[in-house]
Design an enzyme around this catalytic site. Structure first.
Site, PDB file in Angstrom:
ATOM      1  N   HIS B 163       0.848  -1.191   0.000  1.00 26.77           N
ATOM      2  CA  HIS B 163       0.000   0.000   0.000  1.00 26.77           C
ATOM      3  C   HIS B 163       0.879   1.235   0.000  1.00 26.77           C
ATOM      4  O   HIS B 163       1.919   1.264   0.657  1.00 26.77           O
ATOM      5  CB  HIS B 163      -0.896   0.020   1.238  1.00 26.77           C
ATOM      6  CG  HIS B 163      -2.000  -0.985   1.194  1.00 26.77           C
ATOM      7  ND1 HIS B 163      -3.030  -0.912   0.296  1.00 26.77           N
ATOM      8  CD2 HIS B 163      -2.219  -2.102   1.951  1.00 26.77           C
ATOM      9  CE1 HIS B 163      -3.857  -1.934   0.480  1.00 26.77           C
ATOM     10  NE2 HIS B 163      -3.387  -2.674   1.474  1.00 26.77           N
ATOM     11  N   CYS B 205      -0.393   2.134  -4.843  1.00 25.82           N
ATOM     12  CA  CYS B 205      -1.120   3.327  -5.268  1.00 25.82           C
ATOM     13  C   CYS B 205      -0.124   4.482  -5.378  1.00 25.82           C
ATOM     14  O   CYS B 205       0.814   4.572  -4.587  1.00 25.82           O
ATOM     15  CB  CYS B 205      -2.205   3.685  -4.250  1.00 25.82           C
ATOM     16  SG  CYS B 205      -3.456   2.408  -4.097  1.00 25.82           S
TER      17      CYS B 205
END
Lengths: 557, 379
Positions: B163, B205
């Protein structure tokens, strides 16, 4: 009551005043003093002082004064060109030729004459020569000792004995130069010694000199000479005997003493070597060999990197020590070869595994006496392993590979065939060349490490610099100073030792586990931690202080 | 947000330090130009990192294990791979396929098995360990199997899955890896000569924000699964496993790599062309000079340096009997704990030492302060 309130208030004010300075002091970063700017200024100068190499030309045989003068003229010209090129190409070695026509100063005339006669005898002026023979090697050894006695040379001085004969047998095609195990070489020329011939001889002498001094291999501006081995100041040499079945043991100390000890003795200043050996049984190759049309088994050259089990090879890199793996492979029941083409077998069954060592296919052994599994190696097998390991070590250290003990240097003028008399593991002139190249490499790498470390420490002001790091950095710089001094004075052994120590100290500092910038508290984080702790408690204290002050003023009013 | 570890995302170097650093950069850049052609490519290394904890981040572990399998298939040996797995999804109690990890619904390929060598697992996956691996600054007790032993001739693949956000990645749900940390570490690697070329492949991301600025580090190439402001999406949900099992960009990249062999000449241009033809929810970002023309196997595979056959072996006589000195080993001075090794003939003089503040002194001050305050207030 009022006094009591004031005392309590004053108590807290003093507490804060006393607490803040120790807090800041105790959380300040300890940084040992390193003169960053001085180091950076100093690191701008990266070039190693150019080394002057002196080559003495000693003439014997049938030549006259005029031809000698021609030779001298051309040699001086070549010397000027060499040094000019050295400057422009940033080479480290500039060759100065000295032609010795008379007895050198301090040498007894009779001793000198004896030396010249011995030289003629060695070279076989006017007689048939067996080029590259064992007898020639023995005579060369004698000549080298004589020259060393009467003209003691330090690192950086070499002797070329030039012999001219109208009748010497040097072969039809090439001029022949010879190099032995000391710091000398010799060149034989023949025919009518006119000016043109003198020019040719001068060029051959220059070429022979370039072989002995390795002049073309050196660079000074941090452009590293590419070594086959990873550059390290210490190596762990791991000798392994892999048996496909369980055929062969070995007496490793005997092989080491017989073939390798001398080599490592001579290389001991250049790097530190440790040695270990092991024997493994039931180690098959990863691929089946292919067969030639005459039934021989082997592996193609391009398949070699894939055939051996790399998992068995050590790649230990702890403590900045690189491992060199030297493997002897003993097949079970058929000899293995290296194949050049489908059918052509290579000249040797030994190859380098670049960056990690070398492997040699041994002939398939005869079975042990009494039908047992293991046996001791024969003298021939020990010799096979010993010389293979020796040659691999030489090549891994980028020592020149004289194929079949000779190499041919071609040019517009008649080619020169240089023969290396294989009398020793590494000649003194080869050692000199290795020392020079390693000095440059170690120095450049040490500078890179110091620069990287200093750059990081200067940028990150919160990195703790313990005294050990400072000592290593300053120590490395001091060793580098000594390298420059030693190079200028021609003390090559000292130069390479100090360069090695400089690199070791620089690497230990740069790769220290504490030099990880992300471990440290930035300055602003200290403020971010302590201000939220102290500030809220300060508001009521300061507020009350002002309140008391106003109260006192009002009372006075 | 992160808890513990380093909280901030910025550091403000003092003015003098900044000026010095700038001067050093300019000077270092000028001198660095002294090096000629890049070194010969001799070997390959891979650092594969899954930074996410918890079962629902199964796909990050699957991403990394898939990449591990692919680089091994293309020739990088285990000894040259450093695998970081934060979460042991294979043995997670929620895993209906105990001991197995899959990256597709068909469960055709088990990514986990006895041959998988995990170098840093669980709590060992930290920002500090990752940066130590990159910079080579390990405590002495770290074994060589946990070190990146690359050199000037090495091509290194660094793959990060997890992440992330704008200029950061989450590690273990308790730490943050910043893009400045990564840039600093890679810059140090470059100055230390620890790679010839390095490909940083980030699957998070806003992955592009983790890439260093183009041209900042020589030899650095970048591949990111998403641009700034974009999320990186999973590819496929597995109803039996119960979670998503792989991310889009990694899936399609590995799908392309499955079609090539160890001697393939396919380039990154071919890969990006393949990716652009897929249905991706984010834009793949590349950086680095000449990346498009580089071969994929230069980073995802292994280049064995060719063997050199000896042209001859000299016939040397056996030496005379052993030398008088016993033993053959070079004697090394023992390296004792805390004592730095120095050569015996070192002429480095000892320097004056300024001792740091000791804790006892600090405690004394802390005790004396209130006493002093009492005394002063009584006056």
């Amino acid at each position: 009551m009022e006094r009591k309130r004031l005392k309590i208030l004053f108590f807290f004010v003093v507490i804060y005043c006393c607490a803040i300075p120790p807090s800041l002091y105790m959380t300040s970063v300890y940084r040992a003093t390193i003169p960053f700017q001085d180091i950076i200024d100093r690191l701008r100068t990266r070039e190693l002082e150019r080394q002057e190499v002196h080559v003495r030309i000693v003439g014997v045989g049938e030549f006259n004064v005029l031809s000698g003068m021609h030779l001298l003229h051309y040699l001086h010209m070549l010397s000027d060109i060499s040094c000019a090129n050295a400057k422009s190409d940033n080479q480290a070695v500039c060759v100065q030729f000295d032609v010795i026509a008379n007895v050198p100063q301090g040498v007894d005339t009779e001793q000198w004459d004896r030396a010249l006669r011995r030289a003629e005898d060695v070279i076989g002026v006017g007689a048939e020569r067996e080029i590259g023979s064992g007898e020639e090697a023995r005579r060369d050894d004698d000549l080298g000792r004589v020259l060393a006695d009467i003209m003691p040379s330090h690192n950086g001085a070499y002797t070329i004995v030039w012999a001219h004969s109208k009748h010497a047998n040097t072969g039809n095609e090439f001029a022949v130069g010879t190099v032995g195990q000391y710091r000398h070489g010799w060149l034989v020329s023949q025919g009518n010694l006119d000016e043109e011939k003198a020019k040719e001889v001068a060029v051959h002498i220059d070429r022979l000199t370039s072989v002995i001094t390795g002049a073309k291999h050196m660079r000074t501006t941090g452009e590293m000479v590419e070594s086959t081995l990873p550059l390290a100041t210490a190596y762990r040499v791991s000798y392994m005997l892999w048996n496909e079945a369980c055929a062969l043991e070995w007496d490793f100390p005997e092989i080491f003493e017989g073939y390798l000890a001398g080599l490592f003795d001579r290389l001991s200043d250049i790097a530190d070597y440790s040695h270990e050996s092991q024997v493994l049984h039931y180690v098959p190759m990863l691929q089946e060999p292919v067969r030639t049309s005459d039934g021989r088994a082997g592996y193609r050259e391009e398949d070699l990197p894939f055939v051996y089990p790399t998992t068995l090879l050590s790649n230990d890199f702890t403590g900045f020590r690189t491992t060199i793996n030297l493997v002897g492979y003993v097949p079970a029941d058929r000899s293995l070869h290296v194949l050049r083409d489908e059918d052509r077998v290579a000249r040797t069954d030994s190859f380098l595994m670049p960056q990690i060592g070398g492997l040699t296919f041994m002939p398939a052994p005869a079975s042990a006496a009494g039908g047992g599994c293991r046996r001791a190696p024969s003298q021939a097998e020990k010799a096979h392993l010993g010389v293979s390991f020796l040659q691999q070590i030489r090549l891994l250290h980028n020592l020149d590979d004289f194929g079949e003990n000779q190499k041919v240097l071609t040019s517009g003028i008649r080619s020169l065939r240089v023969i290396r008399l294989a009398v020793s593991d590494v000649s003194l002139w080869e050692r000199d060349w290795l020392i020079r190249s390693r000095t440059v490499e170690y120095r450049a790498r040490a500078l890179d490490n110091i620069r990287a470390l200093v750059f990081m420490l200067a940028e990150f002001q919160n990195i703790v610099i313990p005294d050990s790091i400072r000592d290593d950095v300053m120590g490395a710089l001091r060793f580098l100073d000594e390298v420059s001094e030693a190079v200028q004075e021609g003390r090559l052994d000292d130069a390479v030792r100090h360069a090695k120590w400089a690199l070791r100290a620089a690497e230990e500092a740069n790769f220290d586990e504490k030099m990880l910038s992300q471990l440290y508290f930035p300055t602003e984080h200290r403020i971010a931690v302590f201000v939220p702790l102290l500030l809220p408690a300060l508001f009521p204290v300061v507020g009350k202080l002002f309140s008391e002050f106003r109260h006192v003023r009002a009372k006075r009013a | 947000g992160a808890s513990g570890g380093r909280p901030g995302a910025w550091r403000a170097a003092p003015m003098a330090g900044a000026a010095l650093a700038l001067a050093a950069l300019v000077w270092a850049g000028a001198l660095a130009g002294g090096a000629g052609a890049p070194p010969v490519h001799t070997n390959n290394w891979a650092v594969l990192v899954s930074t996410s904890k918890f079962w629902f981040n199964y796909r990050h572990a699957a991403n990394t294990l898939s990449m591990y399998r692919t680089v091994r298939r293309l020739g990088i040996p285990d000894s040259n791979i450093l695998l970081f797995l934060s979460e042991d999804v294979a043995c997670n109690p929620r895993n209906v396929f105990q001991g197995q990890v899959f990256n597709d619904r068909e469960h055709g390929l088990d990514l986990y098995g006895p041959e998988v060598e995990v170098d840093y697992r669980g709590a060992e996956v930290t920002v500090e360990n990752f940066l130590r691996v990159l910079t080579g600054r390990h405590p002495a007790e770290v074994p060589q199997s946990k070190r990146l032993l690359s050199g000037p001739g090495s091509n290194v693949l660094v793959y990060l899955a997890g992440h992330g956000g704008d200029t950061f990645m989450k590690v273990q749900d308790s730490e943050i890896l910043l893009n400045t940390d990564v840039s600093d570490a890679l810059a140090q690697m470059e100055s230390q000569g620890r790679f010839r070329e390095l490909l940083l492949f980030v699957e998070t991301c806003e992955a592009a924000t983790m890439l260093p600025r183009e041209g900042q580090i020589r030899g650095l190439l970048g591949l990111a699964s998403s641009a700034k402001g974009e999320k990186s999406w999973s590819y496929q949900h597995d109803p039996r496993v119960g979670v998503s099992v792989i991310d889009q960009v990694t899936y399609h990249t590995l799908d392309f790599l499955e079609s090539i062999g160890t001697d393939s000449r396919a380039t990154f241009q071919d890969l990006t062309r393949h990716l652009s033809g897929q249905k991706l929810s984010s834009a793949v970002v590349t950086s680095g000079s000449g990346l498009a023309q580089k071969r994929l196997v230069d980073f995802f595979g292994a280049v064995p340096a060719p063997a050199s056959v000896l042209t001859h072996v000299p016939a040397l006589p056996v030496r005379p009997p052993p030398r008088p000195q016993p033993g053959t080993e070079q004697e090394e001075p023992e390296e004792k704990e805390g004592v730095r090794k120095q050569p015996s003939s070192s002429r480095v003089p000892p320097l004056a030492v300024t001792p740091p503040v000791r804790l006892e002194h600090a405690a004394a001050v802390a005790l004396l302060a209130p006493i002093l305050a009492l005394v002063l207030s009584a006056m």
